[in-house]
Design an enzyme around this catalytic site. Structure first.
Site, PDB file in Angstrom:
ATOM      1  N   HIS A  62       0.198  -1.155  -0.327  1.00  9.68           N
ATOM      2  CA  HIS A  62      -0.315  -0.210   0.069  1.00  9.68           C
ATOM      3  C   HIS A  62       1.181   1.116   0.290  1.00  9.68           C
ATOM      4  O   HIS A  62       0.522   1.965  -0.737  1.00  9.68           O
ATOM      5  CB  HIS A  62      -1.386  -0.106   1.430  1.00  9.68           C
ATOM      6  CG  HIS A  62      -1.973  -1.368   1.173  1.00  9.68           C
ATOM      7  ND1 HIS A  62      -1.860  -2.268   1.875  1.00  9.68           N
ATOM      8  CD2 HIS A  62      -2.872  -2.114  -0.377  1.00  9.68           C
ATOM      9  CE1 HIS A  62      -3.756  -2.673   1.305  1.00  9.68           C
ATOM     10  NE2 HIS A  62      -3.420  -2.098   0.367  1.00  9.68           N
ATOM     11  N   ASP A  86     -10.143  -3.106   0.214  1.00 10.19           N
ATOM     12  CA  ASP A  86      -9.682  -3.104   1.028  1.00 10.19           C
ATOM     13  C   ASP A  86      -8.777  -2.188   2.050  1.00 10.19           C
ATOM     14  O   ASP A  86      -9.190  -1.728   3.117  1.00 10.19           O
ATOM     15  CB  ASP A  86      -8.998  -3.880   2.149  1.00 10.19           C
ATOM     16  CG  ASP A  86      -7.331  -3.959   0.924  1.00 10.19           C
ATOM     17  OD1 ASP A  86      -6.594  -2.615   0.920  1.00 10.19           O
ATOM     18  OD2 ASP A  86      -7.223  -3.995  -0.062  1.00 10.19           O
ATOM     19  N   GLU A 106     -14.655  -0.202  -6.971  1.00 10.67           N
ATOM     20  CA  GLU A 106     -14.714  -0.957  -6.173  1.00 10.67           C
ATOM     21  C   GLU A 106     -15.705  -2.262  -7.383  1.00 10.67           C
ATOM     22  O   GLU A 106     -17.110  -1.732  -6.862  1.00 10.67           O
ATOM     23  CB  GLU A 106     -14.504  -1.599  -4.782  1.00 10.67           C
ATOM     24  CG  GLU A 106     -14.566  -2.652  -4.033  1.00 10.67           C
ATOM     25  CD  GLU A 106     -13.776  -3.748  -4.648  1.00 10.67           C
ATOM     26  OE1 GLU A 106     -12.310  -3.725  -4.508  1.00 10.67           O
ATOM     27  OE2 GLU A 106     -13.676  -4.720  -5.318  1.00 10.67           O
ATOM     28  N   ASP A 137     -17.842  -1.043 -12.449  1.00 13.48           N
ATOM     29  CA  ASP A 137     -16.170  -1.741 -12.628  1.00 13.48           C
ATOM     30  C   ASP A 137     -16.004  -0.772 -13.182  1.00 13.48           C
ATOM     31  O   ASP A 137     -16.212   0.145 -14.172  1.00 13.48           O
ATOM     32  CB  ASP A 137     -17.023  -2.548 -13.773  1.00 13.48           C
ATOM     33  CG  ASP A 137     -16.311  -3.471 -15.446  1.00 13.48           C
ATOM     34  OD1 ASP A 137     -14.831  -3.048 -15.143  1.00 13.48           O
ATOM     35  OD2 ASP A 137     -16.513  -3.580 -15.585  1.00 13.48           O
ATOM     36  N   GLY A 138     -14.141  -0.815 -12.599  1.00  9.35           N
ATOM     37  CA  GLY A 138     -13.253   0.172 -12.942  1.00  9.35           C
ATOM     38  C   GLY A 138     -12.940   1.133 -14.093  1.00  9.35           C
ATOM     39  O   GLY A 138     -12.971   1.855 -14.463  1.00  9.35           O
ATOM     40  N   ASP A 155      -4.770  -1.210  -8.243  1.00  9.35           N
ATOM     41  CA  ASP A 155      -5.260  -2.125  -6.819  1.00  9.35           C
ATOM     42  C   ASP A 155      -5.151  -2.643  -7.092  1.00  9.35           C
ATOM     43  O   ASP A 155      -6.433  -3.163  -6.375  1.00  9.35           O
ATOM     44  CB  ASP A 155      -5.531  -0.805  -5.850  1.00  9.35           C
ATOM     45  CG  ASP A 155      -4.677  -1.678  -4.543  1.00  9.35           C
ATOM     46  OD1 ASP A 155      -4.564  -2.839  -4.944  1.00  9.35           O
ATOM     47  OD2 ASP A 155      -5.549  -1.424  -3.574  1.00  9.35           O
ATOM     48  N   SER A 156      -5.189  -3.556  -8.380  1.00  3.33           N
ATOM     49  CA  SER A 156      -6.144  -4.668  -9.228  1.00  3.33           C
ATOM     50  C   SER A 156      -5.972  -6.115  -8.317  1.00  3.33           C
ATOM     51  O   SER A 156      -4.837  -5.975  -7.968  1.00  3.33           O
ATOM     52  CB  SER A 156      -5.963  -4.851 -10.400  1.00  3.33           C
ATOM     53  OG  SER A 156      -4.545  -5.562 -10.401  1.00  3.33           O
ATOM     54  N   ASP A 158      -5.438 -10.080  -9.332  1.00  4.92           N
ATOM     55  CA  ASP A 158      -4.779 -11.170 -10.504  1.00  4.92           C
ATOM     56  C   ASP A 158      -5.719 -10.855 -12.206  1.00  4.92           C
ATOM     57  O   ASP A 158      -6.115 -10.376 -11.020  1.00  4.92           O
ATOM     58  CB  ASP A 158      -4.106 -12.157  -9.273  1.00  4.92           C
ATOM     59  CG  ASP A 158      -2.925 -12.320  -9.200  1.00  4.92           C
ATOM     60  OD1 ASP A 158      -1.782 -11.597  -8.863  1.00  4.92           O
ATOM     61  OD2 ASP A 158      -3.730 -12.359  -7.863  1.00  4.92           O
TER      62      ASP A 158
END
Ligand code: SPD
Length: 280
Positions: A62, A86, A106, A137-138, A155-156, A158
């Protein structure tokens, strides 16, 4: 009961740790979500059986997805985070006094809800008045904006399933368009040891869109291979020459101004060989 969790990585190895408690375990509309307490790494968030974050080492990820870009831009005010439910990335962004607004986009509301309830270490700043939570959906969300954000952090999870599009050339073009004329973005780009093909493709695609690009690696014990990478694209500022020392970051545990200045040039040779020559 002796309960153990194993994340199976590609190439036939994995991360195994002893679980002392299952805090959450559910199927959301988007993915499998679990939160477990472990002996070695404290509380962990797992999505589709992959470690997303742990109390033990979340600070590395982070701090390092945020501060390099935010200290390359001279005065970041508007910031967008894609993924990162998170809250750890938002927590770090809010250390920067110039930041006026953070949008967190998110796709999965349950990630935010479960982390808000059970993972205060990362979610502790999500209620800050500067933060807006968007459940979308980003990939689609970022297309709606032109010239809006100073910095964007990807910050995806995998690149599997719906997250695949967050590693695509078209998405980087949308990110470019959504930023101001001097915007800086950073994306998490997996492990150079086992994701070399992905890193080659992603860095080539980012270099086709952004005039200034950089890449750096960090140590994250709970991620596959323990070595993780980030890719930065900048419209104007150079991540080394324009690196700004911020007094607000005094108590970081991994990021330092000196590390920032050194890490773009200190990419290990095998990883550097994956990158376009134009990378700083
Ligand atoms: N293999 C793990 C990759 C996870 C990247 N995203 C983590 C999200 C933490 N905020």
């Amino acid at each position: 009961m002796d309960l153990w969790y194993t994340e199976r990585h590609k190439l036939g190895f994995g991360l195994t740790c002893r679980v002392t408690r299952t805090v959450a375990n559910e199927e959301t509309p988007f993915q499998k979500l679990a939160m477990v307490d472990t002996c070695a790494f404290g509380r962990m968030l797992l999505l589709d059986d992959m470690v997303m974050t742990s109390v033990f080492d979340e600070f590395v990820y982070h701090e390092m997805i945020t501060h390099p870009a935010l200290c390359t831009h001279p005065e970041p005010k508007k910031v967008l985070v894609i993924g990162g439910g998170d809250g750890g990335t938002v927590r770090e962004i809010l250390r920067h006094p110039s930041v006026e607004s953070v949008e967190l986009c998110e796709i999965d509301r349950r990630v935010v809800e479960v982390c808000t309830e059970h993972l205060k270490e990362t979610s502790c700043r999500l209620a800050d008045p500067r933060v807006t939570l968007v459940y979308d959906d980003g990939i689609e969300y970022v297309k709606r904006f032109k010239g809006k954000y100073d910095c964007i952090m990807i910050d995806s999870p995998d690149p599997i399933g719906p997250a695949t599009g967050l590693f695509a050339a078209e998405f980087y073009r949308s990110v470019f368009e959504a930023m101001t004329e001097d915007g800086v973005f950073t994306a998490q780009t997996e492990s150079p040891f086992i994701d070399g093909d992905l890193i080659q493709r992603v860095t080539r695609d980012v270099a086709a869109v952004f005039p200034v690009c950089g890449f750096y690696t960090v140590s994250i014990p709970t991620y596959p291979t323990g070595m993780w990478s980030f890719t930065m694209g900048s419209k104007r500022y150079h991540p080394v020459r324009d690196a700004r020392k911020s007094d607000a970051l005094g108590d970081c545990r991994y990021y330092t101004h000196e590390l920032h200045k050194a890490m773009f040039a200190a990419v290990p040779k095998f990883a550097r060989s994956l990158l376009p020559e134009s990378f700083v």
